[in-house]
Design a protein around this motif. Sequence first.
Motif, PDB file in Angstrom:
ATOM      1  N   VAL A  62       0.840  -1.189   0.000  1.00  0.00           N
ATOM      2  CA  VAL A  62       0.000   0.000   0.000  1.00  0.00           C
ATOM      3  C   VAL A  62       0.878   1.242   0.000  1.00  0.00           C
ATOM      4  CG1 VAL A  62      -1.790   1.244   1.293  1.00  0.00           C
ATOM      5  CG2 VAL A  62      -1.808  -1.238   1.234  1.00  0.00           C
ATOM      6  N   SER A  63       0.495   2.255  -0.778  1.00  0.00           N
ATOM      7  CA  SER A  63       1.264   3.504  -0.818  1.00  0.00           C
ATOM      8  C   SER A  63       1.134   4.251   0.513  1.00  0.00           C
ATOM      9  CB  SER A  63       0.762   4.394  -1.954  1.00  0.00           C
ATOM     10  OG  SER A  63      -0.508   4.927  -1.620  1.00  0.00           O
ATOM     11  N   LYS A  68      -2.587   6.088   5.148  1.00  0.00           N
ATOM     12  CA  LYS A  68      -3.225   7.068   6.032  1.00  0.00           C
ATOM     13  C   LYS A  68      -4.736   6.884   6.091  1.00  0.00           C
ATOM     14  CE  LYS A  68       0.379  10.417   5.075  1.00  0.00           C
ATOM     15  NZ  LYS A  68       0.724  11.665   4.388  1.00  0.00           N
ATOM     16  N   LYS A  69      -5.311   6.215   5.092  1.00  0.00           N
ATOM     17  CA  LYS A  69      -6.761   6.025   5.024  1.00  0.00           C
ATOM     18  C   LYS A  69      -7.229   4.808   5.820  1.00  0.00           C
ATOM     19  CE  LYS A  69      -6.754   7.965   0.398  1.00  0.00           C
ATOM     20  NZ  LYS A  69      -6.932   7.647  -1.027  1.00  0.00           N
ATOM     21  N   HIS A  70      -6.297   3.942   6.227  1.00  0.00           N
ATOM     22  CA  HIS A  70      -6.667   2.713   6.928  1.00  0.00           C
ATOM     23  C   HIS A  70      -6.715   2.938   8.437  1.00  0.00           C
ATOM     24  CE1 HIS A  70      -6.549  -0.173   3.605  1.00  0.00           C
ATOM     25  NE2 HIS A  70      -5.619   0.619   3.103  1.00  0.00           N
ATOM     26  N   THR A 128      11.914   7.894  23.386  1.00  0.00           N
ATOM     27  CA  THR A 128      10.599   7.272  23.264  1.00  0.00           C
ATOM     28  C   THR A 128       9.845   7.934  22.124  1.00  0.00           C
ATOM     29  OG1 THR A 128      10.574   6.984  25.662  1.00  0.00           O
ATOM     30  CG2 THR A 128       8.505   6.695  24.543  1.00  0.00           C
ATOM     31  N   PHE A 129       9.178   7.123  21.312  1.00  0.00           N
ATOM     32  CA  PHE A 129       8.405   7.642  20.186  1.00  0.00           C
ATOM     33  C   PHE A 129       7.022   7.013  20.175  1.00  0.00           C
ATOM     34  CE2 PHE A 129      12.705   8.290  18.685  1.00  0.00           C
ATOM     35  CZ  PHE A 129      12.630   9.519  18.036  1.00  0.00           C
ATOM     36  N   VAL A 130       6.082   7.726  19.580  1.00  0.00           N
ATOM     37  CA  VAL A 130       4.776   7.179  19.248  1.00  0.00           C
ATOM     38  C   VAL A 130       4.717   7.150  17.729  1.00  0.00           C
ATOM     39  CG1 VAL A 130       2.283   7.532  19.360  1.00  0.00           C
ATOM     40  CG2 VAL A 130       3.702   8.044  21.341  1.00  0.00           C
ATOM     41  N   VAL A 131       4.381   5.974  17.167  1.00  0.00           N
ATOM     42  CA  VAL A 131       4.355   5.799  15.717  1.00  0.00           C
ATOM     43  C   VAL A 131       3.071   5.093  15.301  1.00  0.00           C
ATOM     44  CG1 VAL A 131       6.864   5.737  15.516  1.00  0.00           C
ATOM     45  CG2 VAL A 131       5.622   3.614  15.848  1.00  0.00           C
ATOM     46  N   ASP A 132       2.714   5.226  14.050  1.00  0.00           N
ATOM     47  CA  ASP A 132       1.543   4.560  13.495  1.00  0.00           C
ATOM     48  C   ASP A 132       1.895   3.117  13.164  1.00  0.00           C
ATOM     49  OD1 ASP A 132      -0.202   3.564  11.278  1.00  0.00           O
ATOM     50  OD2 ASP A 132      -1.181   5.490  11.600  1.00  0.00           O
ATOM     51  N   ARG A 133       1.141   2.186  13.685  1.00  0.00           N
ATOM     52  CA  ARG A 133       1.394   0.759  13.510  1.00  0.00           C
ATOM     53  C   ARG A 133       1.424   0.348  12.042  1.00  0.00           C
ATOM     54  NH1 ARG A 133      -1.947  -3.282  11.104  1.00  0.00           N
ATOM     55  NH2 ARG A 133      -1.434  -5.273  12.025  1.00  0.00           N
TER      56      ARG A 133
END
Length: 140
Positions: A62-63, A68-70, A128-133
């Motif tokens: 997925v691009s 970002k849409k999921h 420490t980071f917060v990231v999108d799974r």
Amino acid sequence: NIMCKPPTATDPQEIIIAGAGPAGLLLAALLLKRNEDLAASSSSARPYRITLVDGRQNFGTVSSEDLKKHRSWMLGLANHGLDALRQIPELYDGYVKCIGVEIDALGIYLGSKLLEQTAEEGADVPETFVVDRNFVVAGM
């Protein structure tokens, strides 16, 4: 019959990891690191062929715009999680360090009492980071 062929000493061991949540991603990164260590040494241990399966779409195809849409959730990464992702430099440097949200304060409630640690107070707050799974899954 290929199904009945016994593995040789050089055939990779097949590993299937069910679930691309924090634990599955960490395990995949650690096993991939083990493969790199084996290749750099003279070990006769068999490498792993890792398949990461998840009930959702294959995010590796997925691009970035479509990712970002999921529906996704955020992962908090520190210590072991970041150590594992550092083994995949393009994922750590290209995504976590650039796009991830760095955390400079930590807090936890015990009942109604807040225990807090902030960088401003000179405390030793780990990176420490917060990231999108979904982006982490796609990068792996």
